[in-house]
Design an enzyme around this catalytic site. Structure first.
Site, PDB file in Angstrom:
ATOM      1  N   TYR A   1       0.884  -1.158   0.000  1.00  0.00           N
ATOM      2  CA  TYR A   1       0.000   0.000   0.000  1.00  0.00           C
ATOM      3  C   TYR A   1       0.921   1.207   0.000  1.00  0.00           C
ATOM      4  O   TYR A   1       1.829   1.299   0.837  1.00  0.00           O
ATOM      5  CB  TYR A   1      -0.879   0.026   1.251  1.00  0.00           C
ATOM      6  CG  TYR A   1      -2.104  -0.856   1.184  1.00  0.00           C
ATOM      7  CD1 TYR A   1      -2.944  -0.822   0.070  1.00  0.00           C
ATOM      8  CD2 TYR A   1      -2.435  -1.703   2.229  1.00  0.00           C
ATOM      9  CE1 TYR A   1      -4.076  -1.612   0.014  1.00  0.00           C
ATOM     10  CE2 TYR A   1      -3.574  -2.496   2.180  1.00  0.00           C
ATOM     11  CZ  TYR A   1      -4.395  -2.451   1.069  1.00  0.00           C
ATOM     12  OH  TYR A   1      -5.511  -3.220   1.012  1.00  0.00           O
TER      13      TYR A   1
ATOM     14  N   ASP B   1      -6.180  -1.110  -6.507  1.00  0.00           N
ATOM     15  CA  ASP B   1      -7.646  -1.017  -6.505  1.00  0.00           C
ATOM     16  C   ASP B   1      -8.190  -0.489  -5.183  1.00  0.00           C
ATOM     17  O   ASP B   1      -9.352  -0.654  -4.867  1.00  0.00           O
ATOM     18  CB  ASP B   1      -8.274  -2.386  -6.823  1.00  0.00           C
ATOM     19  CG  ASP B   1      -7.908  -3.468  -5.798  1.00  0.00           C
ATOM     20  OD1 ASP B   1      -7.235  -3.146  -4.793  1.00  0.00           O
ATOM     21  OD2 ASP B   1      -8.293  -4.627  -6.013  1.00  0.00           O
TER      22      ASP B   1
ATOM     23  N   HIS C   1      -9.969  -7.656  -5.153  1.00  0.00           N
ATOM     24  CA  HIS C   1      -9.650  -7.552  -3.725  1.00  0.00           C
ATOM     25  C   HIS C   1     -10.592  -8.437  -2.901  1.00  0.00           C
ATOM     26  O   HIS C   1     -11.027  -8.083  -1.811  1.00  0.00           O
ATOM     27  CB  HIS C   1      -9.795  -6.094  -3.293  1.00  0.00           C
ATOM     28  CG  HIS C   1      -8.824  -5.629  -2.250  1.00  0.00           C
ATOM     29  ND1 HIS C   1      -7.804  -4.751  -2.533  1.00  0.00           N
ATOM     30  CD2 HIS C   1      -8.723  -5.895  -0.928  1.00  0.00           C
ATOM     31  CE1 HIS C   1      -7.133  -4.485  -1.410  1.00  0.00           C
ATOM     32  NE2 HIS C   1      -7.667  -5.185  -0.437  1.00  0.00           N
TER      33      HIS C   1
HETATM   34  C1  FMN Z   1      -9.131 -10.326   5.361  1.00  0.00           C
HETATM   35  C2  FMN Z   1      -8.549  -9.879   4.063  1.00  0.00           C
HETATM   36  C3  FMN Z   1      -7.572  -8.902   4.071  1.00  0.00           C
HETATM   37  C4  FMN Z   1      -6.997  -8.492   2.884  1.00  0.00           C
HETATM   38  N1  FMN Z   1      -6.012  -7.557   2.940  1.00  0.00           N
HETATM   39  C5  FMN Z   1      -5.434  -7.155   1.789  1.00  0.00           C
HETATM   40  C6  FMN Z   1      -4.411  -6.190   1.819  1.00  0.00           C
HETATM   41  O1  FMN Z   1      -4.023  -5.706   2.890  1.00  0.00           O
HETATM   42  N2  FMN Z   1      -3.867  -5.797   0.647  1.00  0.00           N
HETATM   43  C7  FMN Z   1      -4.280  -6.315  -0.555  1.00  0.00           C
HETATM   44  O2  FMN Z   1      -3.758  -5.941  -1.598  1.00  0.00           O
HETATM   45  N3  FMN Z   1      -5.244  -7.249  -0.608  1.00  0.00           N
HETATM   46  C8  FMN Z   1      -5.830  -7.678   0.529  1.00  0.00           C
HETATM   47  N4  FMN Z   1      -6.816  -8.613   0.469  1.00  0.00           N
HETATM   48  C9  FMN Z   1      -7.195  -9.197  -0.838  1.00  0.00           C
HETATM   49  C10 FMN Z   1      -6.423 -10.482  -1.106  1.00  0.00           C
HETATM   50  O3  FMN Z   1      -5.065 -10.206  -1.376  1.00  0.00           O
HETATM   51  C11 FMN Z   1      -6.999 -11.202  -2.332  1.00  0.00           C
HETATM   52  O4  FMN Z   1      -7.058 -10.308  -3.418  1.00  0.00           O
HETATM   53  C12 FMN Z   1      -8.380 -11.791  -2.053  1.00  0.00           C
HETATM   54  O5  FMN Z   1      -8.446 -12.272  -0.734  1.00  0.00           O
HETATM   55  C13 FMN Z   1      -8.705 -12.919  -3.008  1.00  0.00           C
HETATM   56  O6  FMN Z   1      -9.976 -13.422  -2.786  1.00  0.00           O
HETATM   57  P1  FMN Z   1     -10.283 -14.726  -1.888  1.00  0.00           P
HETATM   58  O7  FMN Z   1     -10.207 -14.287  -0.462  1.00  0.00           O
HETATM   59  O8  FMN Z   1     -11.648 -15.111  -2.284  1.00  0.00           O
HETATM   60  O9  FMN Z   1      -9.240 -15.775  -2.221  1.00  0.00           O
HETATM   61  C14 FMN Z   1      -7.417  -9.048   1.644  1.00  0.00           C
HETATM   62  C15 FMN Z   1      -8.401 -10.024   1.645  1.00  0.00           C
HETATM   63  C16 FMN Z   1      -8.971 -10.443   2.837  1.00  0.00           C
HETATM   64  C17 FMN Z   1     -10.019 -11.514   2.802  1.00  0.00           C
END
Ligand code: FMN
Ligand code: NAG
Ligand code: NAG
Ligand code: NAG
Ligand code: NAG
Length: 517
Positions: free
Chosen positions: A252, A280, A374
């Site tokens: 980030y 995003d 995301h």
């Molecule tokens: C609890 C949680 C926290 C997340 N935190 C971040 C983050 O800090 N930065 C980021 O780029 N994506 C974040 N993501 C998105 C994940 O990197 C990823 O794109 C997403 O979880 C994929 O979908 P899925 O959970 O269905 O596998 C987060 C997702 C979840 C569920």
């Protein structure tokens, strides 16, 4: 006062100072607010209104030890780095600390019982099982933060449904005695065509945070993407890795680019192999399950000894918003050359959705993109990464050789089965990211849970590749899938019973208890 911030002398003096808990407890108001974190006392009075999570939550701990509340949602150094040095008051005198028995709530006791009685790992057959366990054993706040997605949560559900609009066209009689799914991701060996995507705040769900994810990944040759907002510090995570274990970093971008630069270069020095810049999330989505949880949590602040001036208080907006205010919404294509100038790591843009942006990314000279929404947590009703893959691959094919060894196209969102992975690869994905699947595995079972999750995916890959007639990943071709229904957003998909049973429907604003109609 502010220019004393960097005085090393002052820093040394303040560390040497011993402060009694009695003295700290006298600063329990908005006018003078001291708190204890990890055995050190801080004066946060002037920081109250700057706190991304609002002042109310700090005031709840005014004059007392805030460590338990602080720990799961802040990297260990956050307070040290954010407060000017003159606000670092000193070390709490241990002889003045009252050893009080922690009061354990009924809900927490019940949770512990459920945790102790969770299904044994050998009864966990798929990634949905981990999710079902997590839903029961996680504290409400953790489940709300992890499971939530933005607005009406249409996209998070679409991420699953999209995979079910793609059907296999298996080939037969190909001698599938041995099948091989090993590969490289951005030049790094990976035992699966899957990497662990970054999910923030691991300690909300497990006291060891992200570390056992790192250990299991190292043991099995799987690549983990470290989140900027991990609960463990970046260095703790890298220290938990084996020598030469490949790690990626999710970034980030901070408004203060000097901080960003230092962070990125430190990661490169510590051997991180690729930088995934999240594009995003100029602002974090409204995740209403998370936000409601915060309001419920606020009920116990009624007991807080400090009265807040309500009109001064920013509404608490859940964990997500509390931790994300540093993110720079001005980030733009113009910044990409700067990123390329500060690091030699491959740069991947995480959160691309359109062919237009995919081409801009290619032209900007980055090494890849993640087609991701995301995990449904940002723009609701945006399309799934899988659906976007079709148009994006078609567009990239018009710009040179395909697959392009210098430009990777990853997909994430909704992946729960190896069959999902194979569909994405057949349609042109370089590899696939999984977020919640691995997160829930370590919440319930720590390192062993992640071991098991990896083994489940490998077993499913073996079976599905045999049944599909693909002996290696090169043999996964677009002809093996029928994606003709993928862009049709009408019509029925078969009911996804396992997913639907762990999916928690949103709820509306609740009346106060005791209200009579
Ligand atoms: C609890 C949680 C926290 C997340 N935190 C971040 C983050 O800090 N930065 C980021 O780029 N994506 C974040 N993501 C998105 C994940 O990197 C990823 O794109 C997403 O979880 C994929 O979908 P899925 O959970 O269905 O596998 C987060 C997702 C979840 C569920
Ligand atoms: C960033 O660093 C540069 C050079 O080291 C310095 O001139 C500038 O003031 C710094 N910016 C901030 C916001 O600290
Ligand atoms: C509360 O804050 C508002 C706005 O800053 C101010 O006008 C008001 O006087 C304050 N009320 C009290 C009781 O402090
Ligand atoms: C990939 O990059 C290498 C090194 O810059 C270059 O020689 C090669 O032509 C590139 N391949 C493609 C397909 O663009
Ligand atoms: C729950 C779990 O597996 N925790 C483990 C995390 O890793 C450390 C060190 O390897 C183990 O001691 C914990 O048991």
């Amino acid at each position: 006062m502010r220019d004393m911030r960097s005085s090393p002398l002052l820093s040394l003096t303040s560390l040497a100072v011993m402060i009694s808990t009695q003295a700290i407890s006298e600063h329990a108001s908005r006018d003078s607010c001291w708190i204890i974190v990890h055995g050190k006392a801080y004066d946060v009075t002037e920081f109250l209104d700057e706190h991304p999570g609002g002042s109310k939550i700090i005031l709840k701990y005014a004059g007392t030890d805030a460590t338990d509340a602080y720990q799961p949602i802040h990297p260990p150094n956050a307070i040290i780095d954010n407060l000017p040095i003159e606000k670092h008051l000193g070390t709490v005198d241990p002889s003045t600390v009252q050893k009080t028995e922690k009061v354990v709530s009924e809900a927490e006791k019940q949770r512990q019982v459920l945790l102790a009685n969770r299904p044994p790992l050998d009864e966990i057959l798929n990634l949905h099982d981990f999710e079902a366990v997590a839903k029961v054993i996680l504290p409400d706040k953790a489940w709300a933060y992890y499971s939530s997605a933005s607005d009406d949560e249409i996209t998070i559900r679409e991420n699953r449904a999209a995979f079910q609009r793609v059907w296999f066209r298996p080939r037969i009689l190909r001698d599938v005695t041995s099948v091989d799914w090993s590969m490289t991701i951005l030049g790094q060996k990976s035992s699966l065509p899957v990497y662990i995507s970054a999910t923030a705040l691991g300690k909300l769900g497990h006291p060891d945070g992200e570390l056992n994810l790192t250990r299991a990944a190292g043991k099995h040759g799987v690549i983990q993407m470290i989140p900027t907002l991990a609960s463990c510090s970046f260095d703790e995570i890298v220290d938990a890795a084996q020598p030469n274990q490949p790690l990626f970093l999710q970034l980030y971008v901070n408004r203060d680019r000097n901080l960003t630069k230092r962070y990125v270069q430190h990661a490169e020095e510590r051997g991180v192999k690729a930088l995934f810049i999240t594009v995003d999330a100029p602002q974090l989505g409204r995740r209403e399950k998370d936000m409601r949880m915060k309001f419920i949590g606020d009920d116990d602040t009624a007991a807080a000894k400090v009265q807040e001036n309500q009109s001064n208080v920013k509404k608490n907006e859940g964990v997500s918003r509390a931790i994300s205010s540093f993110i720079d919404p001005s980030l733009s294509w113009k910044d990409i050359p700067w990123f390329r100038s500060i690091t030699k790591m491959p740069i991947i843009l995480k959160g691309v959705s359109t062919p237009e942006d995919a081409i801009l990314a290619l032209e900007a000279g980055v090494q890849g993109i993640v087609l991701s929404n995301h995990g449904g947590r940002q723009l609701d009703t945006s399309r799934s990464g899988l659906e976007n893959l079709i148009d994006i691959v078609a567009a990239l094919k018009t710009r040179g050789p395909w697959p392009n060894p210098n430009f990777s196209v990853f997909v994430d969102g909704g992946v729960r089965r190896a069959s999902d992975v194979l569909k994405a690869l057949a349609l042109g994905a370089s590899a696939v990211g999984i977020g919640r699947g691995f997160l829930y595995a370590f919440c319930g079972y720590g390192e062993e849970g992640v071991d098991k999750a990896i083994k489940i995916i490998a077993d499913e890959l073996e079976m599905n590749m045999r049944l599909l007639g693909a002996r290696n990943l090169k043999e996964l071709v677009p002809e093996m899938v029928d994606a003709s229904a993928l862009s049709s957003h009408v019509g029925l998909t078969p009911k996804d019973n396992l997913y639907d049973s762990t999916y928690q429907p949103l709820s509306l604003a609740a009346f106060k208890s005791g209200a009579k109609l």
